[in-house]
Enzyme design. Structure first.
Site, mmCIF file in Angstrom:
data_model
loop_
_atom_site.group_PDB
_atom_site.id
_atom_site.type_symbol
_atom_site.label_atom_id
_atom_site.label_comp_id
_atom_site.label_asym_id
_atom_site.label_seq_id
_atom_site.Cartn_x
_atom_site.Cartn_y
_atom_site.Cartn_z
ATOM 1 N N SER A 152 4.602 3.363 -7.821
ATOM 2 C CA SER A 152 3.168 3.595 -8.011
ATOM 3 C C SER A 152 2.965 5.063 -8.335
ATOM 4 O O SER A 152 3.795 5.903 -7.976
ATOM 5 C CB SER A 152 2.409 3.244 -6.719
ATOM 6 N N TYR A 166 0.823 3.057 2.513
ATOM 7 C CA TYR A 166 1.228 2.724 1.144
ATOM 8 C C TYR A 166 1.878 3.923 0.462
ATOM 9 O O TYR A 166 2.965 3.812 -0.122
ATOM 10 C CB TYR A 166 0.010 2.256 0.350
#
Length: 262
Positions: A152, A166
């Site tokens: 990401s 995350y």
């Protein structure tokens, strides 16, 4: 392939890929893309029914050999069984795509141990277990291979939302990619990451459906739109194929320019 023959640079003919998380939006798009370029594809997912559905669709639309396997990324025994099934059925394992992941949004001061463990275990521990299981088969076969993880932009950037677990998991994965690439280079196993910005999937549907969030998000992306799953197919085929034979240890951003501005 001769030096003047570049026609097969992106070909996946004769190669087999296992796509973990292959029943999801990103995983299924990558599985279909690899099959379109000639790979035999195994769709691995904890949801056996959905994995079988995707594998069937791939066989029907591309004509590629395909199969489905149920796997739990966090269970080494499950990963080992899945990898063995792929090698037994399709004859070899050349590519692992890890599209397994999750996210639980909580402000940092309110993150629960349960939420932290769930996110970090699946996104980071699971990534390692999948890598280890695939690498063992690749090392035994002696043909090298390619391992790629969906990371990401948050592997290198914070965000003004409750993304502590995350971001930690994806940042850890970005460094793990470098470490595995270094350790497994002698076996000609390449390890890389694909780092998209917000991608239109069911996991972030609530965000995408929030006009305020979506509008602010697109304003921060120089190319003026969010990432679609189709935007990840080209880089996936590239990293799986001989076109990227000298690329390893990289976390490649597919973000419309987000990281160019931050």
């Amino acid at each position: 392939m001769g030096s003047n023959d570049l026609s097969g640079l992106f070909s996946m003919q004769g190669k087999t890929a296992l796509v973990a998380g292959g029943a999801g939006a990103i995983g299924s798009a990558l599985a279909e893309g690899l099959a379109a370029y000639g790979a035999s594809v195994a769709v691995g997912d904890w949801n056996a029914a959905r994995a079988a559905e995707v594998a069937g669709r791939i066989a029907q639309t591309t004509g590629a050999r395909s199969m489905s396997v149920q796997l739990d990324a966090n269970d080494p025994a499950s990963v080992a069984v899945a990898v063995a099934a792929v090698v037994s059925t399709l004859g070899r394992l050349d590519v692992l795509v890890n599209a397994v992941g999750t996210h639980i949004e909580q402000p940092a001061q309110d993150v629960t141990p349960e939420a932290w463990d769930r996110v970090v275990d699946l996104n980071l521990r699971g990534a390692f277990m999948l890598s280890q299981g695939a690498a063992r088969a690749m090392i035994a076969a002696g043909r090298g291979g390619s391992i790629m993880h969906i990371t990401s932009v948050r592997s290198g950037l914070g965000i003004r939302r409750g993304y502590a677990a995350y971001c930690a998991s994806k940042g850890g994965l970005a460094v793990l990619i470098k470490q595995l690439a270094t350790e497994w280079a002698p076996y000609q196993i390449r390890v890389n990451g694909i780092a998209p910005t917000f991608t239109r999937t069911p996991l972030v549907a609530d965000y995408m459906n929030d006009p305020q969030f979506y509008g602010d998000l697109v304003k921060r992306i120089p190319l003026g739109r969010v990432c679609e799953t189709s935007d990840l197919v080209g880089i996936g085929v590239f990293l799986a194929s001989d076109a990227s034979a000298f690329i390893t240890g990289q976390n490649i951003f597919v973000d419309g320019g987000v990281t160019a501005t931050q």
